[in-house]
Each structure stands twice: as C-alpha cells, then as structure tokens.
Motif scaffolding. Structure first.
Motif, PDB file in Angstrom:
ATOM      1  N   ILE A 287       0.583  -1.191   0.071  1.00 38.15           N
ATOM      2  CA  ILE A 287       0.006   0.025   0.063  1.00 38.15           C
ATOM      3  C   ILE A 287       0.841   1.187  -0.081  1.00 38.15           C
ATOM      4  CG2 ILE A 287      -1.681   1.452   1.477  1.00 38.15           C
ATOM      5  CD1 ILE A 287      -2.669  -1.063   2.170  1.00 38.15           C
ATOM      6  N   GLU A 288       0.684   2.175  -0.966  1.00 36.12           N
ATOM      7  CA  GLU A 288       1.296   3.614  -0.896  1.00 36.12           C
ATOM      8  C   GLU A 288       0.358   4.557  -0.512  1.00 36.12           C
ATOM      9  OE1 GLU A 288       3.227   3.798  -4.689  1.00 36.12           O
ATOM     10  OE2 GLU A 288       4.704   2.238  -4.113  1.00 36.12           O
ATOM     11  N   ILE A 289       0.736   5.464   0.275  1.00 37.07           N
ATOM     12  CA  ILE A 289      -0.242   6.645   0.665  1.00 37.07           C
ATOM     13  C   ILE A 289       0.816   7.891   0.732  1.00 37.07           C
ATOM     14  CG2 ILE A 289      -1.868   5.284   2.173  1.00 37.07           C
ATOM     15  CD1 ILE A 289      -0.239   6.116   4.640  1.00 37.07           C
ATOM     16  N   GLU A 290      -0.002   8.826   0.308  1.00 35.76           N
ATOM     17  CA  GLU A 290       0.586  10.312   0.347  1.00 35.76           C
ATOM     18  C   GLU A 290      -0.353  11.185   0.932  1.00 35.76           C
ATOM     19  OE1 GLU A 290       0.897  11.314  -3.694  1.00 35.76           O
ATOM     20  OE2 GLU A 290       2.879   9.992  -4.175  1.00 35.76           O
ATOM     21  N   PRO A 291       0.256  12.334   1.233  1.00 34.61           N
ATOM     22  CA  PRO A 291      -0.731  13.379   2.232  1.00 34.61           C
ATOM     23  C   PRO A 291      -2.093  13.427   1.472  1.00 34.61           C
ATOM     24  CG  PRO A 291       1.713  14.099   2.194  1.00 34.61           C
ATOM     25  CD  PRO A 291       1.648  12.774   1.283  1.00 34.61           C
ATOM     26  N   GLY A 292      -3.002  13.673   2.270  1.00 32.13           N
ATOM     27  CA  GLY A 292      -4.480  13.439   1.884  1.00 32.13           C
ATOM     28  C   GLY A 292      -5.167  11.945   1.710  1.00 32.13           C
ATOM     29  N   GLU A 293      -4.117  10.998   2.127  1.00 38.32           N
ATOM     30  CA  GLU A 293      -4.885   9.609   2.335  1.00 38.32           C
ATOM     31  C   GLU A 293      -4.411   8.970   3.610  1.00 38.32           C
ATOM     32  OE1 GLU A 293      -4.071   7.806  -2.232  1.00 38.32           O
ATOM     33  OE2 GLU A 293      -2.361   8.218  -1.204  1.00 38.32           O
ATOM     34  N   ILE A 294      -5.032   7.952   3.917  1.00 44.72           N
ATOM     35  CA  ILE A 294      -4.653   7.434   5.274  1.00 44.72           C
ATOM     36  C   ILE A 294      -4.422   5.892   4.946  1.00 44.72           C
ATOM     37  CG2 ILE A 294      -6.246   8.947   6.470  1.00 44.72           C
ATOM     38  CD1 ILE A 294      -8.152   6.744   6.781  1.00 44.72           C
ATOM     39  N   ALA A 295      -4.116   5.168   5.689  1.00 47.38           N
ATOM     40  CA  ALA A 295      -3.878   3.780   5.696  1.00 47.38           C
ATOM     41  C   ALA A 295      -4.220   3.276   7.110  1.00 47.38           C
ATOM     42  CB  ALA A 295      -2.534   3.269   5.281  1.00 47.38           C
ATOM     43  N   VAL A 296      -4.884   1.822   7.082  1.00 43.04           N
ATOM     44  CA  VAL A 296      -5.002   1.131   8.471  1.00 43.04           C
ATOM     45  C   VAL A 296      -4.391  -0.096   8.404  1.00 43.04           C
ATOM     46  CG1 VAL A 296      -6.661   0.310   9.891  1.00 43.04           C
ATOM     47  CG2 VAL A 296      -7.173   2.700   8.780  1.00 43.04           C
ATOM     48  N   MET A 297      -3.618  -0.231   9.380  1.00 45.03           N
ATOM     49  CA  MET A 297      -2.842  -1.659   9.519  1.00 45.03           C
ATOM     50  C   MET A 297      -3.463  -2.422  10.686  1.00 45.03           C
ATOM     51  SD  MET A 297      -0.157  -2.130   7.964  1.00 45.03           S
ATOM     52  CE  MET A 297      -1.184  -1.272   6.271  1.00 45.03           C
TER      53      MET A 297
END
Length: 437
Positions: free
Chosen positions: A169-179
């Motif tokens: 998973i790749e995320i940049e500012p403006g996105e979120i990720a949940v582990m």
C-alpha cells in the motif's frame, strides 16, 4: 512494480500472486499448491457474530511460527502506551504544538514515532494513543507488528510505502492507511523524508459509522476503501521482527523475510482511503451542524453512540448557511479532541495552527474559534463561500487524553496558545443589539 488495489470494506475477497496458489472450495487442503502453508489470521473471536467476524486465510512460504525466534526486550523511548500518567509537571489546559521537525540524524519509522497523548488502558483493550511520526530512512531488513491495536497512518509530508503480509500500500498526504492488529509490515520512504500522524486504536476496530437520517449515500463510501493484491518477498538473509505487546517492545532475529504470503482470502486486511473521496454534508439554510457529520471511521465502545475513537475530517466544502455563525461554535463536551492539520488553514483558527502541527482540547475544557476567527465570522458577508486547499482532522475519544513527557516538554509546544482568546471582549450592554462595534 505497479501496485494494484481491489475495492472492499468489510467484504470477503481473494487474491493470488501465483496462478493456482489460492485453493478453491476449502481453506486448508492436505497439500496446498507450491508447497505453501495454510494459516488463518483472526481479528475477532472465533464465535463473533457473522457480521463482525473477521479472519483471513493466508497461503505462505513459511508458517508464521518460523518468523519468530527467541525474543529479547527492546525500547523505543518516545512510543508510550496507556495508562501513562503523571510523568510531567505541565498543568491542565488547552494546548497546541508547532510541527515536529524532521530528524537530523538517520531515523527510521519505528524510531521516529513520538507519542503525544494516551487514553484508556492498552491491556484492557480500550482507548487509544495519538502519535506523530517523522523519519528520513526506510526500514531495511526490519519488520514490525503491533499486538496492542490497529494503526491508522495519516501522512502530512512525504509519501510512505507500506509493505505488508497481504500486499503493498502506498499513501501520500491526503490519504490514510489502516494496519490491522497483528499485521506484519515494513515502512519505506517514497519521495524523501516523511512526517505525519498516527492513531493507535486499542479497542474495537475502525468501521464505517451509521448514517442515520442521512440515508444510503454521502460521507465515506465502502467502494472507496482499497485493499492490496497479494505480493510476496522471498528474501533469504538475516532480518529482525519487532513486536509491540502490552505496551512493551520485543525483537527477534530470523533468517528470512516474514512477508511471504503468496495468496490470501478473507476480510481481515490492511486498507487505504483517499480523503478527497469523502462526500461531506452540511447545513443548507441556517445553523452549524455537529462535527459528527464529518466522521470517516469510528471505533465503537460498549456504549451505543459513544465512540472509543472517531476519526473526523474537515475537508474542502461549501459554506452557505444564512444568519449563522459559520465556524464551529464555542463548546465543551465529554469527548477529548486531538487535532492535526494536513494542509492549508483551519477556518476557526487561521493563525498559529500550522500544517504538521497539533492541538489538544480535553474533555470538558472549553474551546472554539480564536478572536480573529470570531470577528471575521461575526462581520463577514454571508454569501456562499467555498473552503479550498484545506484538510484538518481529529482523533476524538470518550477517554481523557493524558500528555506524555515528550508532548509536555517539547520545544514545539506553544506556550501562548491560550492567548488566542484573550481579545474576545464583553459585548453585553443590556440592549437587544448588544455591542457589535
């Protein structure tokens, strides 16, 4: 490699990186294809109701018991867990911080986590911790999983690549990720140093809030949450696996990468979300609605309508209410609010609250627009206005959030934050019009 995603949130889905690696019709065949091992990862009790039962079947090169050896204790001094109380002398108050600097020395993700607040009890699996991360090198041959809760990453500067057991998973500012709790992963930089926020959720997992009278549409939609396709790393060299368990850290030496899942199916998986796909609703005639209408995800508690954590955002949107003080009103409430700014300005505090910064308004402490924001909103022309190039968020919890020593003593703490309200003056003069000069 081009990372691909497939949609899903609370759904059961399947993916394989080699053809035929995923068995059909059963979960644990006597001899899985490619000599793989079948293993189940459970995120809920086995007997949880079907609607909340979460598990995934993994088909991997080695079973995860081969990804651990003898553990030894290790410390990450600035990553704290609840309960963490009375370790500083700072008195109660409304608080705000400038952005945390990017480290000058080489620092990876785990070493770059700084806990700001803790709430609840990590061993009782209730509450949360609010962290800020800042790091400048990727994790190499080092991996991590958190047995204490799931982790929500909110980038503010720089993108991060999350290599997980179940894909990339790749995320940049403006996105979120949940582990999810227990998920093994590794954090790499995508384009230079990175800074952001992280919520560690000790309690029930994040889910979509009920929409109630809003109905079937708007807010966050399930189709916009993305999970990774299967990917594996066949690396035979010394590696280290770090574990956070009951607030303590441990490390074990292994001779290979633990990211060796060739195929998987189920509904317990990491995911990402683009905050720009959130569809806000609001007042279209008068008054300012509760901030709960901006809830993206919620982690429920045992009390209906009272969240262990709400993740709330304040995205670009139109302001159209008539005869209304449009910014958030002055208020006190039972929830404790840790707030961050990803970009732009926050309409209730245009000065002093900077991207990368943070604020804390604990339960029952009054807060609201600063004096400048109050004057602007009280005298501005009430024509339709679009708030653009902005994104703020809150980690809001039913529990009081206790400061860590780091948060209380860091140089980024704004000692004069309380002064933002000092110019609010008495306007009562015994007449219906008041003194609005």
């Amino acid at each position: 490699m081009t990372v691909q995603y497939m949609p899903g949130f609370g759904n059961d889905f399947e993916t394989e990186s080699l053809p035929g690696a995923l068995p059909q019709g059963q979960n644990s065949p006597q001899q899985p294809a490619y000599g793989l091992y079948a293993e189940q990862l459970s995120g809920s009790p086995f007997t949880a109701p079907r609607g909340t039962n979460e598990r995934s079947w993994l088909y991997r090169i080695r079973p995860s018991v081969k990804h651990t050896g003898r553990f030894k204790a290790i410390s990450f001094e600035e990553w704290k867990s609840a309960p963490n109380v009375n370790d500083h002398q700072l008195a109660l108050g409304q608080l705000r911080w400038d952005p945390t600097p990017i480290p000058n020395r080489e620092t990876d993700f785990l070493a770059g986590v700084r806990t700001m607040t803790t709430a609840g009890d990590v061993q009782g699996q209730a509450g949360m911790a609010a962290h800020i991360y800042a790091f400048n090198i990727s994790m190499v041959d080092e991996y991590f999983f958190n047995a204490d809760g799931e982790l929500m990453l909110v980038p503010q500067e720089g993108g991060v690549r999350l290599k997980t057991e179940m894909g990339i998973i790749e995320i940049e500012p403006g996105e979120i990720a949940v582990m999810p709790r227990g998920m093994i992963f590794q954090v790499e930089l995508m384009d230079g140093p990175a800074r952001g926020y992280m919520c560690e959720n000790y309690g029930a997992k994040f889910t979509l809030p009920d929409r109630g009278p809003i109905g079937a549409n708007c807010l966050a939609n399930p189709r916009d949450f993305k999970t990774p396709v299967a990917w594996y790393e066949e690396k035979e060299k010394p590696c280290r696996l770090f574990v956070k368990w009951c607030g303590q850290f441990h490390v074990t030496e292994i001779g290979h990468s633990p990211l060796d899942v060739v195929a998987w199916h189920g509904n317990y998986a990491p995911y990402k979300y683009d905050l720009s796909t959130f569809s806000p609703v609001g007042a279209i005639l008068f008054d300012h609605p509760d901030p709960s209408i901006f809830t993206v995800l919620t982690a429920p508690s045992g009390e209906e309508g009272t969240a262990n954590i709400d993740f709330v955002i304040f995205p670009p949107r139109w302001m159209v209410a008539e005869h209304t003080f449009r910014p958030p009103w002055y208020h006190r409430n039972i929830m404790s609010e840790f707030m961050g700014l990803i970009k732009g300005q926050y309409d209730a505090k245009e000065e002093g609250f900077l991207p990368g910064g943070a604020s804390l308004h604990n339960m029952m402490l009054p807060h609201g627009p600063d004096a400048f924001g109050f004057e602007k909103a009280s005298h501005g022309e009430l024509k339709p206005v679009k708030l653009e190039e902005t994104m703020a968020f809150m980690f809001e919890t039913r529990f009081p959030q206790h400061l860590t020593r780091y948060a209380a003593e860091t140089d980024t703490l704004q000692e004069n934050y309380i002064d933002c309200w000092k110019d609010l003056k008495k306007r009562f003069n015994g007449t219906p019009e008041g003194d609005w000069s």
